[in-house]
Design an enzyme around this catalytic site. Structure first.
Site, PDB file in Angstrom:
ATOM      1  N   GLY A   1      51.635  35.147  53.401  1.00 15.07           N
ATOM      2  CA  GLY A   1      51.317  36.578  53.433  1.00 15.07           C
ATOM      3  C   GLY A   1      49.891  36.811  53.881  1.00 15.07           C
ATOM      4  O   GLY A   1      49.151  35.871  54.182  1.00 15.07           O
TER       5      GLY A   1
ATOM      6  N   GLY B   1      46.438  38.736  52.717  1.00  6.61           N
ATOM      7  CA  GLY B   1      45.760  39.417  51.612  1.00  6.61           C
ATOM      8  C   GLY B   1      44.634  40.269  52.169  1.00  6.61           C
ATOM      9  O   GLY B   1      44.476  40.381  53.392  1.00  6.61           O
ATOM     10  N   GLU B   2      43.843  40.851  51.243  1.00  6.87           N
ATOM     11  CA  GLU B   2      42.759  41.745  51.655  1.00  6.87           C
ATOM     12  C   GLU B   2      41.698  41.011  52.486  1.00  6.87           C
ATOM     13  O   GLU B   2      41.073  41.577  53.366  1.00  6.87           O
ATOM     14  CB  GLU B   2      42.148  42.280  50.360  1.00  6.87           C
ATOM     15  CG  GLU B   2      41.284  43.483  50.499  1.00  6.87           C
ATOM     16  CD  GLU B   2      40.583  43.736  49.175  1.00  6.87           C
ATOM     17  OE1 GLU B   2      41.157  43.406  48.116  1.00  6.87           O
ATOM     18  OE2 GLU B   2      39.453  44.246  49.221  1.00  6.87           O
ATOM     19  N   PHE B   3      41.517  39.703  52.194  1.00  2.00           N
ATOM     20  CA  PHE B   3      40.413  38.983  52.834  1.00  2.00           C
ATOM     21  C   PHE B   3      40.876  37.987  53.896  1.00  2.00           C
ATOM     22  O   PHE B   3      40.084  37.345  54.541  1.00  2.00           O
ATOM     23  CB  PHE B   3      39.622  38.209  51.776  1.00  2.00           C
ATOM     24  CG  PHE B   3      38.894  39.108  50.829  1.00  2.00           C
ATOM     25  CD1 PHE B   3      37.664  39.632  51.171  1.00  2.00           C
ATOM     26  CD2 PHE B   3      39.455  39.448  49.603  1.00  2.00           C
ATOM     27  CE1 PHE B   3      36.982  40.458  50.310  1.00  2.00           C
ATOM     28  CE2 PHE B   3      38.777  40.283  48.736  1.00  2.00           C
ATOM     29  CZ  PHE B   3      37.532  40.794  49.086  1.00  2.00           C
TER      30      PHE B   3
ATOM     31  N   GLU C   1      44.418  35.167  55.187  1.00  2.41           N
ATOM     32  CA  GLU C   1      45.767  34.681  54.946  1.00  2.41           C
ATOM     33  C   GLU C   1      45.966  34.158  53.517  1.00  2.41           C
ATOM     34  O   GLU C   1      45.021  33.699  52.881  1.00  2.41           O
ATOM     35  CB  GLU C   1      46.062  33.514  55.896  1.00  2.41           C
ATOM     36  CG  GLU C   1      46.336  33.983  57.300  1.00  2.41           C
ATOM     37  CD  GLU C   1      46.399  32.826  58.276  1.00  2.41           C
ATOM     38  OE1 GLU C   1      46.037  31.693  57.903  1.00  2.41           O
ATOM     39  OE2 GLU C   1      46.812  33.073  59.410  1.00  2.41           O
ATOM     40  N   VAL C   2      47.211  34.226  53.065  1.00  4.14           N
ATOM     41  CA  VAL C   2      47.584  33.572  51.816  1.00  4.14           C
ATOM     42  C   VAL C   2      48.599  32.495  52.198  1.00  4.14           C
ATOM     43  O   VAL C   2      49.565  32.779  52.909  1.00  4.14           O
ATOM     44  CB  VAL C   2      48.224  34.556  50.820  1.00  4.14           C
ATOM     45  CG1 VAL C   2      48.529  33.862  49.503  1.00  4.14           C
ATOM     46  CG2 VAL C   2      47.327  35.753  50.590  1.00  4.14           C
TER      47      VAL C   2
ATOM     48  N   LYS D   1      44.370  31.326  48.850  1.00  3.65           N
ATOM     49  CA  LYS D   1      43.848  32.510  49.546  1.00  3.65           C
ATOM     50  C   LYS D   1      42.585  32.089  50.253  1.00  3.65           C
ATOM     51  O   LYS D   1      41.729  31.440  49.630  1.00  3.65           O
ATOM     52  CB  LYS D   1      43.464  33.598  48.532  1.00  3.65           C
ATOM     53  CG  LYS D   1      44.613  34.364  47.979  1.00  3.65           C
ATOM     54  CD  LYS D   1      44.059  35.568  47.232  1.00  3.65           C
ATOM     55  CE  LYS D   1      45.176  36.280  46.504  1.00  3.65           C
ATOM     56  NZ  LYS D   1      44.713  37.413  45.737  1.00  3.65           N
TER      57      LYS D   1
ATOM     58  N   ASP E   1      44.375  48.443  38.501  1.00  2.00           N
ATOM     59  CA  ASP E   1      45.333  48.480  39.613  1.00  2.00           C
ATOM     60  C   ASP E   1      46.631  47.805  39.197  1.00  2.00           C
ATOM     61  O   ASP E   1      47.212  47.018  39.944  1.00  2.00           O
ATOM     62  CB  ASP E   1      44.720  47.800  40.841  1.00  2.00           C
ATOM     63  CG  ASP E   1      45.510  48.114  42.104  1.00  2.00           C
ATOM     64  OD1 ASP E   1      46.322  49.056  42.079  1.00  2.00           O
ATOM     65  OD2 ASP E   1      45.339  47.404  43.102  1.00  2.00           O
TER      66      ASP E   1
END
Ligand code: ACK
EC number: 2.7.10.1
Length: 929
Positions: free
Chosen positions: A575, A577-579, A581-582, A600, A693
């Site tokens: 996937g 992520g915000e920063f 690849e995961v 991550k 969150d």
């Protein structure tokens, strides 16, 4: 509170074979020997046309029957109701292998109403339809007709109409009737606005936004809006209208005020009787006219009586002369005037609930009905000004740790919300947590900060601050607990958990021994067991904000292990992520077996801030150790790219997982997942960590259906920038999941996490449906403000919805704590009778998901029998039952003296976890989750 506006859906029929006059003459292929039209009499002796086929002896049947073209008339989703009878194959001799008990339903969208032959390839399958009831030869003899009714729905949006087709593959069927209809939300009036008959949307989750129009003689209060749900129910009314002046609401319409009555403003609730010496002669008056010889001034309200008298002179002898104050604001509604602020008949009044240390001016008017009519308006008022005394200040809030070393720390705080005077100084009281308040130190300062030195390392301190005005001290602030940072402190905290784990392991062995001992000494309990106690938890777990460290690397190395990159084997990307690849991969650590991990990474070209934000997640996660919190394995910071390594969660995020397995779990399994999330959140709240969150997308699910809270990133972004919630970063607040007070004034607390937890409950029970569907954020905020709450999802037990509603109490103090939620869910799991019957043991559809998978910590505490089984001692069940031990907890409590629920939880969870890994091992081949 309301969930839906209860006006039932009205179906609009597009086709009903029972009402078609004459023959249907649908297209059949083959034209002969397949489906045949047969006229029969229905139960009321009315002729109806049916289609029948019964080629059960010949193999490879493929008989098609197609309806005439059906115009969709604006519908976007249509429902097909088929009534049919079906012959039981077992009752027919010699048909094994050729006889079938189902047929297939197809549709094909088309603009053309004259397609002459059946183009089978252009049809799309809706479903295979099976009978709930089939009939046998005996039934035929007894003339029993076992009628099945099945309904399927289909989205039809692309053409003007469609055809339906029935494919028979070798069954003995009679289609008794076919009815096609769509649903509408019927014309309705709500809050004095009319909402027209509205066709429902194309998808089962569609909401059609409809604007209402004000009924006759009414005007808009706030734009009236409602949503038409897929089931034809109106949802979430917002806004509405008021009856115009001269009219009042009666049964959803605006009726004129009768003669003798009036209504002057649209916002007035209803018509009122004319005041003394006035009248209204016609219906619909917005003011009553004065009787002849009586007067009312222009500025007098219409509610005032008409009078003959002259205007009064100004009031006299007020206590002090008026002073000029340019910055005056009207008193808020919190100031209390007794008996009232207006309409006084006497010359005395009491004003209370004034603010301390505030300047007030009171102006008193004397007035009669003709005050201005006669033109004598010069000095009709007098005023008095005064300043209230100082009072003790309100408590200080938001105490921040600004610096910390091994022996000292610095704190800063805000001025109290209500200083109630001039703040003369602040007093800081602090003590070691273990000491309670037996011995404490006091420091005083004029500033809003203090440096405290001479503290003991490795110690948790409790701080309170209060402010003083000339009137004295205010109350102390709520306690702020702080752990002095330092390598040794963190290590100690870790070590204490190692000690607990070891104890748990020893306790597990010990329990087995207990059973053996029990066998020999039964029925009297072995005396040494009675005195067994787990020691209380060593150390105090309090979350330390990594952003209080000047050097972020210090925090990361305190809370996370540095992993040698050569021990990581990256396998594939799972996937983004915000920063960056995961990925998933494997991690080898010395002396341990290889484990699957998620990796991550921080993409190249990052700024210092991005690096800090990225690593902060690991610094936060590294402080947690709980089976329902995602576990940090370590970080790679010494080479690039930077990585955060966590345990691998095979089933990814909870929302996507539930959407993929829609309808496939039992209620108990869903509650089990929610229990896991609640347990993780309780742990976080005990550590004073506010997540901010919490949402199903931030819960990860492993192969045992254990749910773990993750994503400790966003929490910081919001905190970072004091403007974040209001200005450019408004979108950063996940509105649908966030409590109203957190949206409006950034009050993020454990109670706001509880609100989000309620939303997660709703997401879980509705299998990943989007909260508030496709309503926009502004409407969600408005609807919540007006008291709307999400309705119970389909098949949701009432108790669960009630718990959601409790989490969505407007007042945050009225919401339950995570500990109460956890208790409640545990009770539900132990008393499944509170959940609806039929949903307990078997999966609703579940053919692909193996229901035998028991989630480790998500599941209810085990029954005694299951637990005994897990340690291979099930044969002693009866012995224990006879001794009165029906549950694992009762045994732990009575026999071992383990009273604290958290200790029980730890023991039970550890046994379950151990047991699960064994089960998984055994069941690997049959668990395709
Ligand atoms: O929904 P998903 O499959 O679950 O897609 C997202 C994606 O990475 C970006 O966050 C998945 N993910 C994150 N952490 C983990 C983990 N520890 N184990 C498995 N998948 C993870 C997440």
């Amino acid at each position: 509170l309301f969930t839906c506006v209860c006006v039932s859906a009205i179906p609009v029929t597009l086709l009903d074979t029972r009402t078609v006059p004459g023959e249907l003459k649908w297209a059949a292929n083959p034209a002969e020997g397949g489906w045949e039209e047969v006229s029969i009499m229905d139960e009321k002796n009315i002729p109806i046309r049916t289609y029948q086929v019964c080629n059960v002896l010949e193999p490879s049947q493929n008989n098609w029957l197609r309806t005439d073209w059906i115009p969709r008339s604006g519908a976007q989703r249509v429902y097909v109701e088929v009534k049919f009878t079906l012959r039981d194959c077992n009752s027919l001799p010699g048909v094994t292998g050729t006889c079938k008990e189902t047929f297939n339903l197809y549709y094909h969208e088309s603009n053309e109403d004259r397609e002459s032959y059946i183009k089978e390839s252009s049809f799309i399958k809706v479903d295979t339809v099976a009978a709930d009831e089939s009939f046998t030869q005996v039934d035929v003899g007894d003339r029993i007709m076992k009628l099945n009714t099945e309904i399927r729905d289909v989205k039809v949006t692309t053409r003007k109409g469609f055809y339906l087709a029935f494919q028979d593959v070798g069954a003995c069927i009679a289609l008794v009737s076919v009815r096609v209809f769509y649903k509408t939300c019927p014309l309705t009036v709500r809050n004095l606005a009319t909402f027209p008959d509205t066709v429902t949307g194309a998808d089962t989750s569609s909401l059609v936004e409809v604007r209402g129009s004000c009924v006759n003689q009414s005007e808009e209060r706030e734009e009236p809006k409602m949503y038409c749900g897929a089931d034809g129910e109106w949802l979430v009314p917002i806004g509405g209208c008021f009856c115009k002046p001269g009219y009042e609401e009666q049964g959803g319409a605006c009726k004129a005020c009768s003669a003798g009555f009036y209504k002057s403003k649209s916002s007035d609730p209803g018509c009122s009787k004319c005041p003394p010496h006035s009248r209204s002669l016609r219906d619909g008056a917005n003011v009553c006219d004065c009787h002849t010889g009586f007067f009312r001034a222009d500025f007098d309200p219409p509610s005032m009586a008409c009078t003959r008298k002259k205007p009064p002179s100004a009031p006299q002898q007020l206590i002090s002369p008026p002073r000029n104050h340019t910055l005056c604001l009207p008193c808020g509604s919190d100031v209390l005037f007794s008996p009232d602020q207006t309409g006084l008949q006497t010359t005395r009044m009491v004003v209370s609930r004034l603010r301390a240390h505030t300047h007030y001016t009171f102006i008193v008017y004397a007035r009669n009905g003709v005050s201005l009519v006669s033109g004598a308006g010069a000095s009709q008022s007098a005023s008095v000004s005064l300043t209230t005394n100082q009072a003790a200040p309100s408590p200080v809030s938001s105490i921040q740790l600004t610096d910390v070393t091994r022996h000292s720390l610095s704190l800063a705080w805000q001025q109290p919300d209500r200083p109630n005077g001039v703040i003369l100084e602040y007093e800081v009281k602090f003590y070691e947590k273990d000491q309670r308040e037996r011995s404490y130190r006091i420091m005083r300062t004029f500033l809003r900060s203090v440096d405290v030195a001479g503290l003991n390392p490795l110690t948790v301190y409790v701080f309170h601050v209060r402010a003083r005005t000339a009137a004295g001290y205010g109350e102390y602030s709520a306690p702020t607990c702080l752990l002095l940072s330092g390598d040794i402190a963190a290590k100690l905290a870790r070590d204490s958990w190692e000690v607990i784990k070891l104890l748990v392991f020893v306790a597990g062995l010990f329990i087995q021994l207990v059973f053996l001992a029990f066998l020999f000494i039964h029925p009297s309990p072995p005396s040494f067991l009675v005195h067994f106690r787990l020691p209380s938890v060593v150390g105090v777990k309090i979350y330390v904000d990594p952003f209080t460290y000047e050097d972020p690397d210090q925090a990361i190395h305190e809370f996370a292990k540095e992993i040698d990159v050569s021990n990581i084997h990256i396998e594939r990307v799972i996937g983004i992520g915000e920063f960056g690849e995961v990925c998933s991969g494997r991690l080898r650590s010395q002396g341990k077996r290889e484990i699957y991990v998620a990796i991550k990474s921080l993409k190249a070209g990052y700024s210092d801030k991005q690096r800090r934000d990225f690593l902060s997640e690991a610094s936060i996660m590294g402080q947690f150790d709980h089976p329902n919190i995602i576990r940090l394995e370590g970080v790679v910071t010494r080479c690039k790219p930077l990585m955060i390594i966590t345990e691998y969660m095979e089933n990814g995020s909870l929302d996507a997982f539930l959407r993929k397995h829609d309808g496939q779990f039992t209620v108990i399994q869903l509650v089990g997942m929610l229990r896991g999330v609640a347990s993780g959140m309780k742990y976080l709240s005990d550590m004073s960590y506010v997540h901010r969150d919490l949402a199903a997308r931030n819960i990860l699910v492993n192969s045992n259906l254990v749910c773990k809270v993750s994503d400790f990133g966003l929490s910081r972004v919001l905190e970072d920038d004091p403007e974040a919630a209001y200005t450019t970063r408004v979108r950063l607040i996940p509105i649908r999941w966030t409590a109203p007070e957190a949206i409006s004034y950034r009050k993020f607390t454990t109670a706001s996490d509880v609100w989000s937890y309620g939303i997660v409950m709703w997401e879980v029970v509705s299998y990943g449906e989007r909260p508030y569907w496709d309503m926009n954020n502004q409407d969600v905020i408005k609807a919540i403000e007006e008291g709307y709450r999400l309705p119970a999802p389909m098949d949701c037990p009432v108790v669960l919805h009630q718990l959601m509603l409790d989490c969505w109490e407007r007042e945050r103090g009225d919401r339950p704590s995570f500990s109460q939620i956890l208790n409640m869910l545990d009770k539900l799991i132990r008393n499944p009778g509170t959940l609806p019957p039929g949903t307990m043991l078997e999966s609703r559809v579940g053919s692909e998901v193996c229901v035998s998978v028991v989630p480790e910590v998500c599941v209810p505490p085990w029954s005694m029998y299951e637990w005994l089984q897990s340690i291979g001692l099930e044969r002693y069940r009866d012995v224990l039952a006879a001794a009165g031990y029906s549950s694992l907890e009762s045994l732990l409590m009575d026999r071992l003296g383990i009273i604290t629920p958290s200790h029980q939880d730890i023991l039970i969870a550890s046994v379950q976890q151990e047991m699960l890994s064994q089960m998984q091992h055994m069941q690997h081949s049959m668990v395709p989750v």
